[in-house]
Design a protein around this motif. Structure first.
Motif, PDB file in Angstrom:
ATOM      1  N   THR A 142       0.837  -1.206   0.000  1.00 19.36           N
ATOM      2  CA  THR A 142       0.000   0.000   0.000  1.00 19.36           C
ATOM      3  C   THR A 142       0.869   1.253   0.000  1.00 19.36           C
ATOM      4  O   THR A 142       0.379   2.352   0.265  1.00 19.36           O
ATOM      5  CB  THR A 142      -0.928   0.030   1.237  1.00 19.36           C
ATOM      6  N   THR A 185      -0.595 -15.695  -8.769  1.00 29.03           N
ATOM      7  CA  THR A 185       0.404 -14.633  -8.650  1.00 29.03           C
ATOM      8  C   THR A 185       1.837 -15.153  -8.804  1.00 29.03           C
ATOM      9  O   THR A 185       2.662 -14.537  -9.485  1.00 29.03           O
ATOM     10  CB  THR A 185       0.258 -13.901  -7.309  1.00 29.03           C
ATOM     11  N   PRO A 317       1.985  -2.060 -11.930  1.00 28.09           N
ATOM     12  CA  PRO A 317       1.003  -1.027 -11.569  1.00 28.09           C
ATOM     13  C   PRO A 317       0.372  -1.339 -10.218  1.00 28.09           C
ATOM     14  O   PRO A 317       0.386  -2.483  -9.754  1.00 28.09           O
ATOM     15  CB  PRO A 317      -0.023  -1.100 -12.703  1.00 28.09           C
ATOM     16  N   ALA A 318      -0.236  -0.322  -9.629  1.00 32.31           N
ATOM     17  CA  ALA A 318      -0.738  -0.441  -8.262  1.00 32.31           C
ATOM     18  C   ALA A 318      -1.767  -1.555  -8.111  1.00 32.31           C
ATOM     19  O   ALA A 318      -1.769  -2.273  -7.108  1.00 32.31           O
ATOM     20  CB  ALA A 318      -1.324   0.891  -7.805  1.00 32.31           C
ATOM     21  N   TRP A 319      -2.652  -1.725  -9.097  1.00 35.42           N
ATOM     22  CA  TRP A 319      -3.689  -2.755  -8.945  1.00 35.42           C
ATOM     23  C   TRP A 319      -3.067  -4.149  -8.903  1.00 35.42           C
ATOM     24  O   TRP A 319      -3.526  -5.008  -8.143  1.00 35.42           O
ATOM     25  CB  TRP A 319      -4.718  -2.666 -10.083  1.00 35.42           C
ATOM     26  N   ALA A 320      -2.011  -4.368  -9.699  1.00 34.52           N
ATOM     27  CA  ALA A 320      -1.345  -5.671  -9.684  1.00 34.52           C
ATOM     28  C   ALA A 320      -0.595  -5.884  -8.378  1.00 34.52           C
ATOM     29  O   ALA A 320      -0.565  -6.984  -7.827  1.00 34.52           O
ATOM     30  CB  ALA A 320      -0.384  -5.786 -10.869  1.00 34.52           C
ATOM     31  N   GLY A 322      -1.540  -4.730  -5.579  1.00 33.61           N
ATOM     32  CA  GLY A 322      -2.588  -5.050  -4.618  1.00 33.61           C
ATOM     33  C   GLY A 322      -3.000  -6.499  -4.667  1.00 33.61           C
ATOM     34  O   GLY A 322      -3.183  -7.146  -3.629  1.00 33.61           O
ATOM     35  N   VAL A 323      -3.150  -7.053  -5.870  1.00 32.27           N
ATOM     36  CA  VAL A 323      -3.548  -8.462  -6.009  1.00 32.27           C
ATOM     37  C   VAL A 323      -2.485  -9.379  -5.402  1.00 32.27           C
ATOM     38  O   VAL A 323      -2.799 -10.316  -4.659  1.00 32.27           O
ATOM     39  CB  VAL A 323      -3.779  -8.809  -7.495  1.00 32.27           C
TER      40      VAL A 323
END
Length: 510
Positions: A142, A185, A317-320, A322-323
């Motif tokens: 985060t 992942t 990127p941030a979304w990846a 996060g996952v």
């Protein structure tokens, strides 16, 4: 996290909210099939260590970290034999954990209580480390927006919530979500990182061979006697550690909880065949930890544990991010849930049950749930106020748990092992391993200190038991008049009918 809580709570639906007694709550009513047992037990191999520690060891030392794959694969092979035997013994006598088995085998409730207390001491550090691991992961992915302290409490709250309500079944359901994310992942990172940073695996290994050759052979970088670090991480250490951990993992309380939750012995055998394939993914964080040497050089101390996530945050990127962060967070929550569940079960069944008012029915389940909350709270508080205290205990956790091997496994197949022999051996083994580890002598003479302690443990156990047998006669060294069939374990294959069907249920609830 919302999905995690929802899955964990839904697992209790149709089961009376866990009202089916301690066997339903603690071992899933002994009804979990191959898929649930597979993801539950595989979950123990993919803790926060997989994303943090394995990558950190790869970054710092290289080849010695492969002991993790070695011992887990060998442990699964041993589990093919040991798992069904423990499952059958517990099912015949209505037992729900290792402390329960010890109390029944030796006919001494106080001995089961003592094992429960000792196992708790060795398990609490794992809960604390999973809380810490989740804090590190969440803060990193985060970009610092969530503080470690907030993440610590989130880990405790989420895990405690569904464990108290759903028990082992809830952990198994959440494991399905976790495994889907972990496989996805790590599979993605196994392809993405080498090609993004190096152009492929060939180029990555060319650089490792040319620039970091000591990372590719034992004793690894900094693993030699003159290199500091972890002392001598050579062949002797690798073999002894792999063997010790393979033996220990089959009697580890959380592993046994998985065994006892199975629907049948054949479920465990199929599971033992399938589980090693899951270990292939463990190579990914180990390898990517070494790849991080070229991308984020200079990580030291605890910072090396972030080797993998430094690559993730640096390039995705941030979304990846996060996952991948959620997958790593779940890899803390699932094993932490099973650790807490096992502690609660052991105390509810073997310690608090010695108090008459807590000894039966729903009171026993309630007592176990209270202990779950208490154990998690202790680990959480220690994470805040004294983070290094339990971390030091974790140094002896696995090697200390190994000292239960003679008392449990040998005792279940050899009637001549006496209470005095089992207790004497355990006491010597725990004292030796603690002495060696806390004085900085692990490894000792290039061998894992836990293995040295286990051999002394076994020698004392056998010596005291044989001495007692010589004085009083092998058949009754402890004055236990129960028949062998009541005391000793058996391979459930012996009970198959000629048609190949499963053995019948003989006694015990659940």
């Amino acid at each position: 996290m919302v999905a995690t809580v929802a899955l964990g709570l839904l697992a209790a639906r149709g089961r009376g909210g866990g009202g089916g007694g301690l066997a339903e709550w603690s071992v899933g009513g002994r009804s979990l099939g191959t898929v649930f047992i597979w993801v539950l037990m595989a979950g123990e191999g993919y803790t926060s260590f997989s994303y943090l520690g394995a990558a950190g060891w790869g970054y710092n030392y290289g080849a010695p970290v492969l002991y993790v794959v070695a011992y887990m694969s060998c442990g699964y092979a041993l589990g093919y034999v040991v798992g069904p035997v423990l499952w059958d013994y517990a099912r015949r006598h209505g037992l729900v954990g290792i402390s329960d088995m010890v109390a029944h085998r030796y006919g001494r409730p106080w001995l089961g209580a003592a094992v429960a207390v000792l196992a708790t001491v060795f398990l609490l550090p794992y809960i604390q480390l999973q809380i810490t691991g989740m804090g590190v992961v969440v803060t990193t992915v985060t970009y610092g927006a969530v503080s470690p302290n907030g993440a610590y409490f989130l880990a405790f709250a989420v895990t405690t919530g569904f464990v108290v309500v759903s028990g082992l079944r809830g952990s198994a359901w959440v494991s399905v979500l976790k495994d889907v994310m972990v496989i996805g992942t790590l599979g993605f990172l196994a392809v993405y990182v080498p090609f993004h940073y190096f152009g492929g695996y060939g180029e990555l290994f060319d650089r490792l061979v040319a620039e970091k050759p000591t990372w590719l052979t034992l004793p690894g970088h900094g693993g030699g006697a003159s290199g500091g670090g972890r002392g001598e991480l050579g062949v002797g250490w690798f073999v002894s550690t792999s063997l010790l951990n393979a033996l220990t993992v089959v009697v580890f309380p959380t592993t046994v909880a998985g065994y006892l939750g199975a629907r049948s012995a054949d479920t465990l055998r199929r599971n033992a065949v399938l589980l090693p394939a899951y270990n292939v993914l463990l190579f990914v964080p180990m390898l990517l930890g070494m790849a991080a040497l070229f991308v984020v050089p200079g990580l030291t101390g605890a910072g090396s544990n972030l080797a993998l996530f430094e690559l993730v945050v640096d390039s995705l990127p941030a979304w990846a991010v996060g996952v991948i962060g959620v997958a790593a967070a779940l890899s803390s929550i699932v094993p932490m849930a099973v650790f807490m569940l096992v502690i609660g079960t052991m105390w509810g069944r073997s310690v608090l049950s010695l108090v008459p008012r807590w000894s039966a029915g729903e009171r026993q389940v309630l007592a176990s749930r209270v202990v779950v909350v208490a154990a998690g709270s202790i680990a959480l508080v220690m994470t805040y106020v004294a983070p290094n205290t339990l971390v030091r205990l974790s140094l002896v956790s696995y090697e200390g748990m190994a000292q239960l091997l003679p008392m449990l496994l040998l005792g279940l197949v050899w009637r001549g092992l006496t209470v005095a022999g089992a207790v004497s051996g355990l006491s010597v083994g725990v004292a030796v391993v603690c002495g060696l580890v806390f004085t900085g002598h692990d490894p000792v003479w290039g061998v894992n200190a836990g293995m040295v302690a286990l051999l002394l443990n076994l020698a004392v156990t056998l010596g005291v038991s044989w001495s007692a047998a010589g004085r009083r006669g092998a058949a009754g060294a402890d004055g236990d008049g129960r028949p062998d069939a009541e005391v000793l374990a058996r391979d459930p294959l012996e009970d198959r009918d000629p048609s190949g069907g499963p053995p019948p249920l003989v006694g015990g609830p659940g």
